[in-house]
Write an enzyme that holds these catalytic residues in place. Structure first.
Site, PDB file in Angstrom:
ATOM      1  N   ASP A 145       0.829  -1.281   0.064  1.00 33.02           N
ATOM      2  CA  ASP A 145      -0.034  -0.067  -0.054  1.00 33.02           C
ATOM      3  C   ASP A 145       0.752   1.372  -0.072  1.00 33.02           C
ATOM      4  OD1 ASP A 145       0.859   0.318   2.707  1.00 33.02           O
ATOM      5  OD2 ASP A 145      -0.886  -1.028   3.561  1.00 33.02           O
ATOM      6  N   ARG A 215       0.596   6.841   0.046  1.00 31.79           N
ATOM      7  CA  ARG A 215       0.006   5.885   0.855  1.00 31.79           C
ATOM      8  C   ARG A 215      -1.434   5.645   0.008  1.00 31.79           C
ATOM      9  NH1 ARG A 215      -2.605   2.158   3.040  1.00 31.79           N
ATOM     10  NH2 ARG A 215      -2.211   1.788   5.196  1.00 31.79           N
ATOM     11  N   GLU A 223       1.553  -6.494   6.272  1.00 33.78           N
ATOM     12  CA  GLU A 223       3.070  -5.876   6.477  1.00 33.78           C
ATOM     13  C   GLU A 223       3.813  -6.832   5.900  1.00 33.78           C
ATOM     14  OE1 GLU A 223       3.911  -2.786   7.473  1.00 33.78           O
ATOM     15  OE2 GLU A 223       1.880  -2.339   8.154  1.00 33.78           O
ATOM     16  N   ARG A 257       3.283  11.165   4.128  1.00 34.92           N
ATOM     17  CA  ARG A 257       3.162  10.429   2.874  1.00 34.92           C
ATOM     18  C   ARG A 257       1.673  11.002   2.413  1.00 34.92           C
ATOM     19  NH1 ARG A 257       3.087   4.185   4.759  1.00 34.92           N
ATOM     20  NH2 ARG A 257       1.596   5.322   6.346  1.00 34.92           N
TER      21      ARG A 257
END
Length: 325
Positions: A145, A215, A223, A257
């Protein structure tokens, strides 16, 4: 040979040296279409995968060669190549279409996800600004992502934002390289990079570009150290690598981000990630119903991370790590 075929063959038609199976599949098909244009012969081994005659096979390759040449940009991913084959041969026998796809190791029809048209509202609510990126380096994909992208400073929005010292350093770097003083040029480039910019060479021309970390809005991928973390990253790489993206930026997170919706050749990237089961709908930050619907579709099909009975939520995983559990 058509320009599209020449381009693809020049970029990736080296199956024996290619470590990526998907790229090998696409380049193998492109190579055989190129060969067909010259020899009018189809691969001998194909007959073991399909039911129709060699004459029929030649008809398929003629159609595919023309379709590939007319497609701009040409297919790069296995999914794009598979869709082109399916669309071009849609009136032919199912056994032949699936056999042809299987011969090249391309995705079969039932494994492809149906996507919406990806149309973006003229003025999406909450939109702050829009980015049009340079081609994405696959190494710039951090996980499922997050992507690092670069935007040319020739872009109207960017041109007025470049700090004066970056302009000066870029000019001095070009002068240093012209006199082959590469140590000075490298130092100047490090200064440019430290300022959030980079000089990127595209088609033998140096382009000064600004760095943005993106993002993907509304999704949360596993993760890297979680189950399906690497698969999610690889899926995002397949979608965006070497492509120019359209990014609609709505916010900035605590890591600085840009939080945005990402489009690649008109395809809404978050939709692909959700429908393939490579991300969760991040409901805590985005309540769009379509994202919830796409996640539920993947759950129902038990694809991607939903193949597990009780996959761990990435936000819970991060919380446990912060609390030392």
């Amino acid at each position: 040979m058509g320009n599209a075929l020449r381009f693809l063959l020049g970029k990736c038609c080296k199956p024996e040296a290619d470590s990526d199976h998907g790229a090998s599949a696409v380049s193998a098909l492109a190579h055989d279409l190129y060969s067909f244009e010259i020899t009018h012969q189809v691969p001998r081994e194909l007959s073991g995968h399909v039911v129709s005659s060699r004459k029929a096979q030649s008809n398929w390759y003629q159609k595919l060669s023309e379709a590939w040449r007319e497609t701009k940009p040409p297919p790069k991913t296995p999914e794009e190549a598979s869709r082109l084959v399916i669309q071009t041969l849609k009136r032919h026998k199912k056994e032949d279409v699936e056999g042809l796809l299987a011969y090249y190791g391309l995705p079969l029809p039932h494994t492809l996800v149906d996507l919406t048209d990806g149309a973006v509202p003229l003025q999406p609510h909450g939109l702050k600004f829009e980015l049009h990126t340079l081609p994405v380096d696959p190494r710039a994909v951090a996980d499922g992502d997050t992507i690092t992208v670069y935007v040319s400073t020739s872009d109207p929005r960017e041109s007025s934002l470049v700090p004066r010292e970056v302009h000066i350093a870029a000019s001095q770097r070009a002068q240093a390289r012209s006199r082959r003083d590469y140590s000075v040029a490298d130092k100047l480039h490090r200064d440019i990079i430290d300022s959030g910019y980079r000089v990127i060479t595209l088609q033998n021309e140096d382009v000064l570009a600004r760095k943005y970390r993106i993002r993907l809005r509304g999704i949360d991928a596993p993760e890297s150290k979680m189950p399906y973390g690497e698969e999610a990253k690889e899926e995002l790489v397949k979608i965006v690598q070497d492509r120019c993206l359209r990014v609609l930026v709505f916010d900035e997170d605590r890591y600085h981000r840009c939080v945005g919706d990402v489009y690649c050749n008109g395809v809404f990237v978050q939709e692909v990630m959700l429908k393939k089961g490579m991300a969760w709908h991040y409901k805590a930050y985005d309540n769009r119903p379509e994202l919830d619907k796409w996640e539920k579709q993947a759950r129902a099909r038990r694809v991607g991370l939903w193949a597990s009975k009780n996959p761990e939520m990435p936000w819970e995983w991060r919380k446990d790590r912060r609390e030392g559990r």
